[in-house]
Design an enzyme around this catalytic site. Structure first.
Site, short mmCIF file in Angstrom:
data_model
loop_
_atom_site.label_atom_id
_atom_site.label_comp_id
_atom_site.label_asym_id
_atom_site.label_seq_id
_atom_site.Cartn_x
_atom_site.Cartn_y
_atom_site.Cartn_z
N LYS A 133 39.78 74.69 -0.61
CA LYS A 133 39.28 75.61 0.05
C LYS A 133 39.36 76.79 0.22
O LYS A 133 40.69 77.62 -0.81
CB LYS A 133 39.75 75.20 1.59
N ASP A 145 41.69 65.82 -1.48
CA ASP A 145 41.55 66.86 -1.00
C ASP A 145 42.73 68.00 -0.40
O ASP A 145 44.17 67.67 -0.55
CB ASP A 145 41.29 66.10 1.02
N HIS A 156 38.80 77.88 4.31
CA HIS A 156 38.78 77.34 5.52
C HIS A 156 39.00 77.04 7.52
O HIS A 156 39.59 76.75 7.85
CB HIS A 156 40.01 77.63 4.79
N TYR A 178 47.61 75.47 0.03
CA TYR A 178 48.70 74.60 -0.29
C TYR A 178 49.49 74.57 -1.42
O TYR A 178 50.49 73.97 -1.12
CB TYR A 178 48.21 72.90 -0.06
N1 LIG Z 1 41.26 72.07 7.09
C1 LIG Z 1 41.62 72.56 7.63
O1 LIG Z 1 42.58 73.15 8.19
C2 LIG Z 1 43.54 71.28 7.31
C3 LIG Z 1 44.67 71.53 8.35
C4 LIG Z 1 45.38 70.16 8.47
C5 LIG Z 1 45.12 69.10 7.46
N2 LIG Z 1 44.00 69.13 6.54
C6 LIG Z 1 43.78 67.72 5.57
O2 LIG Z 1 43.73 66.95 6.39
C7 LIG Z 1 45.24 66.05 5.83
C8 LIG Z 1 45.89 65.27 6.48
O3 LIG Z 1 46.32 65.89 7.31
P1 LIG Z 1 47.63 66.13 7.85
O4 LIG Z 1 48.47 66.23 6.72
O5 LIG Z 1 48.05 66.87 9.06
O6 LIG Z 1 48.49 64.71 8.09
P2 LIG Z 1 48.04 63.45 8.63
O7 LIG Z 1 47.72 62.32 7.20
O8 LIG Z 1 47.35 63.06 10.06
O9 LIG Z 1 49.79 62.76 8.98
C9 LIG Z 1 50.45 62.59 7.79
C10 LIG Z 1 52.20 61.99 7.92
O10 LIG Z 1 51.71 61.27 8.73
C11 LIG Z 1 53.26 60.23 7.86
N3 LIG Z 1 51.89 58.84 6.91
C12 LIG Z 1 51.01 58.81 6.05
N4 LIG Z 1 50.56 57.92 6.39
C13 LIG Z 1 51.63 56.46 7.59
C14 LIG Z 1 52.21 55.37 7.83
N5 LIG Z 1 51.14 54.49 7.41
N6 LIG Z 1 53.18 55.12 8.47
C15 LIG Z 1 53.32 56.05 8.67
N7 LIG Z 1 53.62 57.97 8.44
C16 LIG Z 1 51.88 57.65 7.86
C17 LIG Z 1 53.27 61.09 6.47
O11 LIG Z 1 54.04 61.16 6.02
P3 LIG Z 1 54.61 61.12 4.10
O12 LIG Z 1 54.25 62.40 3.81
O13 LIG Z 1 56.27 61.37 4.01
O14 LIG Z 1 54.34 59.58 3.57
C18 LIG Z 1 52.63 62.53 7.06
O15 LIG Z 1 53.60 63.36 7.77
C19 LIG Z 1 45.69 67.47 5.14
O16 LIG Z 1 46.74 66.70 3.90
C20 LIG Z 1 44.75 68.05 4.30
O17 LIG Z 1 44.30 67.86 3.10
C21 LIG Z 1 43.18 70.15 6.71
#
Ligand SMILES: NC(=O)c1ccc[n+]([C@@H]2O[C@H](COP(=O)([O-])OP(=O)(O)OC[C@H]3O[C@@H](n4cnc5c(N)ncnc54)[C@H](OP(=O)(O)O)[C@@H]3O)[C@@H](O)[C@H]2O)c1
Length: 284
Positions: free
Chosen positions: A79, A49, A112, A54
């Protein structure tokens, strides 16, 4: 129930989509993004994704091409960013994303956000024109599926007044304690697949007192419990990490099942991840 990362859900147009997507928001372009995506593919993730905003589409494309898995076996979502709403702009933006990714076709293309600041006040007309471009991209074979992100029921209602094709996906913020019930049930009625972004609450959930005892019971990390909850809710979670060990850890969510009582605790726990942005007030 899905049993491995490459197992799929079926979208309302029949396209199969791998049940966990690898998130890349805040993953820096270049070596970090290339290595993260490569390690995800090595661990078995088959769905990546990304998004124009990004800034890492090129690296995502590079990592996909560099791996041993064929491009056809990897599902890529990107997106359309908020500045590019409107018919002509959306068509052009898709071409730019295809170019940056270095692919002939995008598997899933999403709007998006529904109500960018640039078009606030005319979001209904702008969305209708943007969706018309999305439909044409789909019909022209530049994208295999189209959908939206951050859409609340009123945004979808508005879109559906003129849409000829039902969105296939709505990607929204969802994690234990933050469940957007109205939007989820609206989408289910319309057969729109729900993708769960920030499934770990952008990392803020992981020491939640409701989560930790469940993690201890299964000898699984809190992150795995969040992702398992998401799958058992029927969502498609999108965990992000740039850390090889976590990328691997987050893939290991198929050998245990949370009980109905545990699912209830996780669903109804307080929101430790913070409120998301109201799509009608987002400052971009
Ligand atoms: N459509 C939208 O508007 C939108 C908005 C937000 C996100 N998204 C999508 O959703 C994805 C995920 O959301 P997100 O990036 O907000 O965060 P998330 O996946 O909820 O959390 C990521 C965070 O948690 C840490 N992490 C990951 N696995 C871990 C584990 N096993 N143990 C401890 N910490 C862990 C990562 O650190 P490290 O990377 O430092 O390991 C990072 O800081 C995004 O990357 C994006 O692709 C879409």
């Amino acid at each position: 129930m899905v049993k491995k990362l490459s197992d799929t859900y079926e979208l309302n147009n029949g396209l199969k989509i791998p049940c966990v997507g690898f998130g890349t928001w805040q993953t820096p372009d270049g070596e970090v993004a290339v290595n993260a995506v490569k390690s995800a593919i090595e661990c078995g993730y088959r769905h990546i994704d990304t998004a124009a905003v990004y800034g890492n589409e090129e690296s995502v494309g590079k990592a996909v091409r560099a791996g041993t898995v064929s491009r056809d076996d990897i599902f890529i979502t990107t997106k359309l960013w908020n500045d590019e709403h409107g018919y002509e702009a959306a068509l052009k933006a898709c071409d730019v994303s295809l170019e940056r990714l270095g692919v002939d076709i995008i598997d899933l293309y999403l709007i998006h956000w529904p109500n960018p600041i640039k078009f606030r006040g005319s979001f209904e007309r702008t969305n209708a024109e943007t969706w018309q471009a999305m439909e044409e991209l789909y019909q022209a074979g530049k994208v295999k599926a189209i959908g939206v992100s951050n859409y609340l029921p009123h945004h979808l209602e508005s879109l559906l007044k003129t849409a000829r094709i039902m969105p296939m996906v709505n990607q929204i913020r969802l994690f234990p304690g933050y469940t957007q019930k109205e939007t989820v049930s609206y989408c289910r009625e319309k057969n729109i697949l729900i993708e769960a972004y920030s499934p770990l609450g952008t990392g803020k959930l992981l020491d939640a007192p409701e989560l930790v005892p469940i993690a201890e019971k299964y000898s699984k990390s809190p992150a795995r419990i969040c992702l398992r909850w998401s799958l058992q809710m029927g969502f498609l979670p999108l965990p992000k990490s740039v850390t090889a060990s976590r990328i691997k850890e987050n893939a290991d969510i198929f050998d245990f099942t949370l009980s109905p009582a545990e699912m209830d605790i996780l669903t109804n726990m307080p929101n430790h991840g913070g409120d998301g942005m109201n799509p009608d007030e987002a400052p971009f």
